[in-house]
Design an enzyme around this catalytic site. Structure first.
Site, short mmCIF file in Angstrom:
data_model
loop_
_atom_site.label_atom_id
_atom_site.label_comp_id
_atom_site.label_asym_id
_atom_site.label_seq_id
_atom_site.Cartn_x
_atom_site.Cartn_y
_atom_site.Cartn_z
N LEU A 148 0.84 -1.20 0.00
CA LEU A 148 0.00 0.00 0.00
C LEU A 148 0.87 1.25 0.00
O LEU A 148 1.80 1.35 0.81
CB LEU A 148 -0.91 0.01 1.23
CG LEU A 148 -1.59 1.34 1.56
CD1 LEU A 148 -2.61 1.72 0.48
CD2 LEU A 148 -2.26 1.29 2.94
N SER A 149 0.55 2.21 -0.87
CA SER A 149 1.14 3.55 -0.83
C SER A 149 2.66 3.49 -0.98
O SER A 149 3.15 3.06 -2.02
CB SER A 149 0.70 4.24 0.46
OG SER A 149 0.94 5.62 0.39
#
Length: 355
Positions: free
Chosen positions: A144-145
């Site tokens: 994520l991210s």
């Protein structure tokens, strides 16, 4: 996870608090002796009991201000591993490397083959596969991210290691060198489309076949602009040599596109999660449900964790019914029938007698 724009801008100023999304390290065991560790990362591992040899391995990379255990609790990867039988490796960033626990995807030293954090993660993967006799042909990576951007780096720098990867709210590989460029790219500015494919091709001596890639992004993401999802797709379309999507459909109301190679294998898929902000999409109901909503772990009615694993073929394409525990039933106490008491209760209820 606070806005990455904020966290990166303050990397050298102060540390942000660790987000507490539930969970603890109790479910994850440290991976000791995982070879060289030039990126000084921590390694945590989840292996279900009695896991057969030649099982798959999923590598999971958390976002800024998150821990491995917190992201596992939110995303539900070890929960899914228990149900369907695979191991999960969680590289974890340390404060000494990055005050806000972001993987350093924008650092040339850490996002290069044979160096820094990329090399640390590679060493962890090799050690885990060998130690637990896992299937080297079924190793996957997701994040994520900042973890999504580091996932892109792992796929580019070590494509020979991975059968597939999933980038959630991340960025394409090689588009930023240093904090100022990272901030610009996260805002969707300054991307060089012409050099996208070459950045991956020159990151390793690998010439194919390339890993399959799954891309997830919220249309309302104010931290990493959704143009980055399109850039990731373009980067990997060039590598796989595919043009327009072969399938465009709606899944739980969201646009899902699939690109297939000449052999008909799905090599790229993209989920555009309308209205969702910055985070990992979860489903809290239904047979695909796993994980727990929290900061940047968002109940979008679709389980990215389950659907990513299904695209990799390590869980059924259609989720089987979740096991339901039968509620405990208290044993009935034996009773003795008393006809006199029963008659008296009836007469009392009718008002014919008084106590």
């Amino acid at each position: 996870m606070h806005s990455i724009s904020d966290t990166i801008a303050r990397l050298k100023d102060r540390s942000l608090p660790i987000l507490r999304t539930g969970g603890s390290d109790n479910n994850l065991a440290p991976l000791e002796g995982s070879g060289s560790n030039p990126g000084a990362l921590r390694a945590l591992l989840y292996v279900p009991g009695s896991l057969p040899a030649h099982s798959p391995l999923v590598v999971v990379l958390h976002g800024c201000t998150q821990t491995a255990a917190g992201y596992d609790h939110g995303s539900g990867w070890s929960e899914l591993a228990d149900r369907f039988g695979f191991a999960v490796l969680f590289p974890e960033q340390q404060r000494a490397n990055n005050p806000n626990l972001c993987f350093n995807w924008f650092s040339a030293e850490d996002a290069r083959r044979g160096s820094g954090e990329v090399e640390s993660i590679r060493e962890m993967v090799v050690a885990t596969v060998e130690r637990h006799r896992l299937d080297p042909a079924r190793v996957f990576v997701t994040g994520l991210s900042a973890g999504g951007a580091m996932t892109a780096a792992m796929l580019a720098c070590h494509p020979e290691l991975f059968a597939g990867g999933a980038i959630i709210a991340g960025l394409p590989f090689g588009t930023a060198r240093g904090v100022p460029e990272a901030l610009e790219r996260m805002r969707g500015r300054g991307h060089d489309r012409a050099g996208l494919v070459d950045r991956v091709r020159t990151a390793s001596p690998h010439r194919g076949p390339w890993p399959a890639v799954s891309v997830w992004h919220g249309s309302s993401d104010a931290t990493v602009d959704a143009v980055n999802a399109a850039m990731i797709v373009d980067q990997w379309r060039g590598l796989h040599g595919v043009g327009e999507p072969d399938t465009t459909e709606r899944v739980v109301g969201y646009v899902h596109r699939i690109w297939r190679d000449a052999a008909g294998r799905g090599v790229i898929e993209e989920y555009a999660v309308a209205g969702m902000g910055h985070g990992t999409p979860l489903a809290t109901r239904g047979d695909e449900a796993c994980g727990t909503p929290g900061p940047h772990m968002l109940d979008a009615g679709i389980s990215s964790t389950y659907r990513i694993a299904a695209a990799w073929g390590i869980v059924p394409a259609i989720a089987p019914p979740r096991p339901v525990e039968a509620p405990a039933i208290a044993p009935l106490s034996p009773t003795r029938f008393d006809p006199t008491a029963t008659i008296n209760d009836a007469l009392l209820a009718a008002g014919l007698i008084r106590r």
